[in-house]
Every structure is written in C-alpha cells, then in structure tokens.
Design a protein around this motif. Structure first.
Motif, PDB file in Angstrom:
ATOM      1  N   LEU A 195      11.137  18.496  12.398  1.00 53.28           N
ATOM      2  CA  LEU A 195      11.790  19.340  11.396  1.00 53.28           C
ATOM      3  C   LEU A 195      11.562  18.811   9.985  1.00 53.28           C
ATOM      4  N   SER A 196      11.446  17.502   9.837  1.00 54.48           N
ATOM      5  CA  SER A 196      11.240  16.925   8.508  1.00 54.48           C
ATOM      6  C   SER A 196       9.797  17.067   8.051  1.00 54.48           C
ATOM      7  N   ASN A 197       8.851  16.866   8.968  1.00 51.86           N
ATOM      8  CA  ASN A 197       7.462  16.734   8.561  1.00 51.86           C
ATOM      9  C   ASN A 197       6.501  17.704   9.238  1.00 51.86           C
ATOM     10  N   GLY A 198       6.948  18.362  10.309  1.00 50.17           N
ATOM     11  CA  GLY A 198       6.060  19.262  11.026  1.00 50.17           C
ATOM     12  C   GLY A 198       6.112  20.675  10.477  1.00 50.17           C
ATOM     13  N   THR A 199       5.404  21.572  11.135  1.00 53.56           N
ATOM     14  CA  THR A 199       5.411  22.987  10.795  1.00 53.56           C
ATOM     15  C   THR A 199       5.627  23.785  12.073  1.00 53.56           C
ATOM     16  N   ASP A 200       5.799  25.072  11.947  1.00 54.82           N
ATOM     17  CA  ASP A 200       5.992  25.922  13.113  1.00 54.82           C
ATOM     18  C   ASP A 200       4.792  25.783  14.045  1.00 54.82           C
ATOM     19  N   GLY A 201       5.035  25.339  15.279  1.00 58.07           N
ATOM     20  CA  GLY A 201       3.958  25.128  16.233  1.00 58.07           C
ATOM     21  C   GLY A 201       3.531  23.688  16.384  1.00 58.07           C
ATOM     22  N   LEU A 219       8.239  11.783   5.537  1.00 59.84           N
ATOM     23  CA  LEU A 219       7.078  10.925   5.383  1.00 59.84           C
ATOM     24  C   LEU A 219       6.902  10.534   3.918  1.00 59.84           C
ATOM     25  N   GLY A 220       6.535   9.293   3.691  1.00 57.40           N
ATOM     26  CA  GLY A 220       6.203   8.875   2.344  1.00 57.40           C
ATOM     27  C   GLY A 220       7.357   8.939   1.368  1.00 57.40           C
ATOM     28  N   THR A 221       8.536   8.485   1.751  1.00 52.96           N
ATOM     29  CA  THR A 221       9.651   8.424   0.813  1.00 52.96           C
ATOM     30  C   THR A 221       9.644   7.080   0.111  1.00 52.96           C
ATOM     31  N   LYS A 222      10.159   7.056  -1.097  1.00 51.76           N
ATOM     32  CA  LYS A 222      10.279   5.798  -1.833  1.00 51.76           C
ATOM     33  C   LYS A 222      11.389   5.949  -2.855  1.00 51.76           C
ATOM     34  N   GLU A 223      12.050   4.854  -3.169  1.00 49.84           N
ATOM     35  CA  GLU A 223      13.106   4.870  -4.170  1.00 49.84           C
ATOM     36  C   GLU A 223      13.177   3.516  -4.849  1.00 49.84           C
ATOM     37  N   GLY A 224      13.773   3.494  -6.034  1.00 49.35           N
ATOM     38  CA  GLY A 224      13.906   2.238  -6.753  1.00 49.35           C
ATOM     39  C   GLY A 224      14.130   2.472  -8.246  1.00 49.35           C
ATOM     40  N   LEU A 276      11.747   9.519  -4.375  1.00 49.17           N
ATOM     41  CA  LEU A 276      10.595  10.364  -4.080  1.00 49.17           C
ATOM     42  C   LEU A 276      10.728  10.873  -2.655  1.00 49.17           C
ATOM     43  N   ASN A 277      10.807  12.194  -2.503  1.00 47.02           N
ATOM     44  CA  ASN A 277      10.958  12.813  -1.194  1.00 47.02           C
ATOM     45  C   ASN A 277      10.124  14.086  -1.186  1.00 47.02           C
ATOM     46  N   ARG A 278       9.205  14.151  -0.226  1.00 43.78           N
ATOM     47  CA  ARG A 278       8.247  15.253  -0.181  1.00 43.78           C
ATOM     48  C   ARG A 278       7.498  15.303  -1.508  1.00 43.78           C
ATOM     49  N   TYR A 279       7.570  16.438  -2.233  1.00 45.10           N
ATOM     50  CA  TYR A 279       6.845  16.550  -3.499  1.00 45.10           C
ATOM     51  C   TYR A 279       7.797  16.613  -4.687  1.00 45.10           C
ATOM     52  N   LEU A 339       2.276   8.032  -5.203  1.00 46.56           N
ATOM     53  CA  LEU A 339       2.221   9.265  -5.986  1.00 46.56           C
ATOM     54  C   LEU A 339       0.835   9.896  -5.928  1.00 46.56           C
ATOM     55  N   ARG A 340      -0.193   9.077  -5.997  1.00 44.09           N
ATOM     56  CA  ARG A 340      -1.557   9.607  -5.889  1.00 44.09           C
ATOM     57  C   ARG A 340      -1.804  10.186  -4.498  1.00 44.09           C
ATOM     58  N   TRP A 341      -1.240   9.545  -3.482  1.00 37.44           N
ATOM     59  CA  TRP A 341      -1.384  10.083  -2.128  1.00 37.44           C
ATOM     60  C   TRP A 341      -0.711  11.437  -2.020  1.00 37.44           C
ATOM     61  N   LYS A 342       0.457  11.561  -2.644  1.00 34.35           N
ATOM     62  CA  LYS A 342       1.152  12.851  -2.648  1.00 34.35           C
ATOM     63  C   LYS A 342       0.280  13.929  -3.299  1.00 34.35           C
ATOM     64  N   LEU A 343      -0.335  13.583  -4.424  1.00 29.75           N
ATOM     65  CA  LEU A 343      -1.188  14.554  -5.121  1.00 29.75           C
ATOM     66  C   LEU A 343      -2.392  14.940  -4.264  1.00 29.75           C
ATOM     67  N   SER A 344      -2.916  13.975  -3.504  1.00 27.50           N
ATOM     68  CA  SER A 344      -4.059  14.281  -2.636  1.00 27.50           C
ATOM     69  C   SER A 344      -3.642  15.228  -1.523  1.00 27.50           C
ATOM     70  N   GLN A 345      -2.407  15.075  -1.021  1.00 27.44           N
ATOM     71  CA  GLN A 345      -1.928  15.971   0.022  1.00 27.44           C
ATOM     72  C   GLN A 345      -1.702  17.382  -0.531  1.00 27.44           C
ATOM     73  N   ILE A 346      -1.248  17.453  -1.773  1.00 29.54           N
ATOM     74  CA  ILE A 346      -1.066  18.753  -2.425  1.00 29.54           C
ATOM     75  C   ILE A 346      -2.411  19.445  -2.601  1.00 29.54           C
ATOM     76  N   SER A 347      -3.420  18.671  -3.003  1.00 30.24           N
ATOM     77  CA  SER A 347      -4.761  19.256  -3.197  1.00 30.24           C
ATOM     78  C   SER A 347      -5.333  19.782  -1.890  1.00 30.24           C
ATOM     79  N   LYS A 348      -5.095  19.050  -0.791  1.00 35.17           N
ATOM     80  CA  LYS A 348      -5.605  19.491   0.506  1.00 35.17           C
ATOM     81  C   LYS A 348      -4.967  20.801   0.953  1.00 35.17           C
ATOM     82  N   GLY A 349      -3.714  21.020   0.526  1.00 31.69           N
ATOM     83  CA  GLY A 349      -3.011  22.229   0.946  1.00 31.69           C
ATOM     84  C   GLY A 349      -3.341  23.458   0.119  1.00 31.69           C
ATOM     85  N   ARG A 350      -4.105  23.262  -0.957  1.00 34.37           N
ATOM     86  CA  ARG A 350      -4.411  24.403  -1.830  1.00 34.37           C
ATOM     87  C   ARG A 350      -5.619  25.173  -1.324  1.00 34.37           C
TER      88      ARG A 350
END
Length: 248
Positions: free
Chosen positions: A33-39, A147-152, A171-174, A237-248
């Motif tokens: 539910l946190s990180n997957g998608t339908d299916g 996935l990929g949470t961070k705080e501080g 930092l949570n999701r995007y 943060l760069r990894w997050k941006l790379s994941q966003i680019s892959k989804g576009r």
C-alpha cells in the motif's frame, strides 16, 4: 530480469526475485500500500504450517492474500499444482486474473522485488517498511514509512530576508517538508519535487556543506552540519528526481 540462478543446488524458492521470506501479513500490506501499485504482488511465508506460503496482491486500496502450499513435487495454488516456480510464474503470465474472497477479479501486473534499487550511502532509509511491535493493522498501514524516506535538521536561507534558520526537514515520496522544529505538527511549507529541475552542491554561500534545489520560481539553499550529511541528502534527492523522470 531473471528470477532464477544457474546454480542448481540453490533452493528454487530462494532465487525467486519477489519472495519476501518471513515478511508478515501486516508488513506485506503496509509495503504494497505504501510503495506498490494496483496489481503489485509478492510471495511470503505463511504461519499456517510447514510448507505454507501466501501470495499477497494489491487491488486498488486493499491487499488480498492467497494460500500457496509448497510440496515435495511442486506448489499447490487454488485447484492447480505446479512442478516448479517457473511454471508458477508462467501461470501468472498466461492466467493473470485471480478471484478474491469477494469475487472480484484482480490482475497480477508486477512482482514486487525484495531487492529494490535505492541509494545506499545515506542514513535512516527504510529499504522496505519498518514494522514496530505492538502496532495494529489499523494504525500500521497509514503510518508505514515509504521507500526512501529521510529526515533531519538543515539550515535554510530565507527567501526574502537572506538570514539562515534551522528547520526540521522530512522527505516522504516526492514531498519535501520543513517545520519550525522537530515536534511541530504543521509544516511551514511543502515542496513538490516533481517541479524540481536539479539538486547540487552549492559553493556560493559563506557557509560550508551547502546544497541547493532548483525550481522554476525559486532556488532553495540548504546547509547540513557535515559534508557527509549533505552528500546523503543530495544522493537521495537526486534519486527521487531520477524516479520522477522515469515515470514521465
């Protein structure tokens, strides 16, 4: 991607890329539910006895679980038996619909791998989902870290008055949020990383260990206590941006 190794002495189940071993029912639900998608689906051990496995499948906003039995001559799933896991996977590819307890048909679209591509250098990253003893099913899923949470704490430069103030960042999701302090309930601002074009070290400030996030309307300047911590923030943060680019 192959789910199998060439080592015939290796237990076939152990080579399955989406077998999550002793992941609990509640943890599987939180993970999907946190990180997957339908299916999205995964295979895990069940506590119903020796040789018992469970196939957990996300169907929109819920997760259904199906019993799988491991036998000497293969695997039993529903009314069917499969001699190997390879036959098991082929079945999923050719017969993707499953009936849930409510009679709903679900499509198995994507196996959820137990190894996830993530940065490995920063601290406080949950590779899957942190499960704490004592939580119930109701409060576990909504509060499960993604996935990929961070705080501080980071020191941030003001937008208009160029002074520096310490803020608590999460930092949570995007979404990158910053608060007046760690105990504050409401964030001062929520920044959508989908609009961010770059994250990089910044050497234009008088301070050290600084980096910046570039947005169309503004560039955020942030400083960490150490160079290692700044590097950790930049990498995630760069990894997050790379994941966003892959989804576009």
């Amino acid at each position: 991607m192959s789910f199998y190794s060439d080592d015939s002495s290796t237990d076939e189940l152990e080579t399955l890329g989406w077998y999550h071993h002793d992941l609990s029912r509640h943890a599987a639900e939180a993970l999907l539910l946190s990180n997957g998608t339908d299916g999205s689906y995964l295979l895990r051990n069940s506590n119903e006895g020796e040789g018992s496995l469970a196939l957990s499948v996300r169907a929109k906003d819920s997760v259904k679980h199906f019993h799988v039995t491991r036998k000497d001559n293969g695997y039993s799933f529903g009314f069917n038996e499969y001699p190997t896991l390879q036959h098991f996977v082929i079945h999923f590819a050719n017969q993707p619909l499953l009936g849930s307890d409510a009679g709903t048909l679900m499509v198995l679209k994507s196996p959820y791998p137990w190894r996830v591509e993530e940065p490995s250098i920063y601290e406080s990253v949950r590779v899957h989902t942190a499960i704490q003893t004592g939580r119930t099913e109701n409060d576990l899923v909504p509060t499960a870290p993604s996935l990929g949470t961070k705080e501080g704490y980071l020191t941030k430069q003001g937008a208009f008055v160029k002074n520096w103030k310490q803020r608590w960042f999460t930092l949570n999701r995007y979404e990158l949020k910053y608060f007046k302090d760690k105990g504050s309930e409401e964030p001062i601002r929520t920044v959508d990383l989908k609009a961010c074009s770059a994250v990089q070290f910044d050497y234009s400030q008088e301070r050290v260990n600084c980096f910046c996030l570039v947005f169309p309307e503004r560039t955020f300047y942030l400083c960490a206590k150490t160079g290692v911590e700044a590097d950790e923030w930049i990498k995630i943060l760069r990894w997050k941006l790379s994941q966003i680019s892959k989804g576009r």
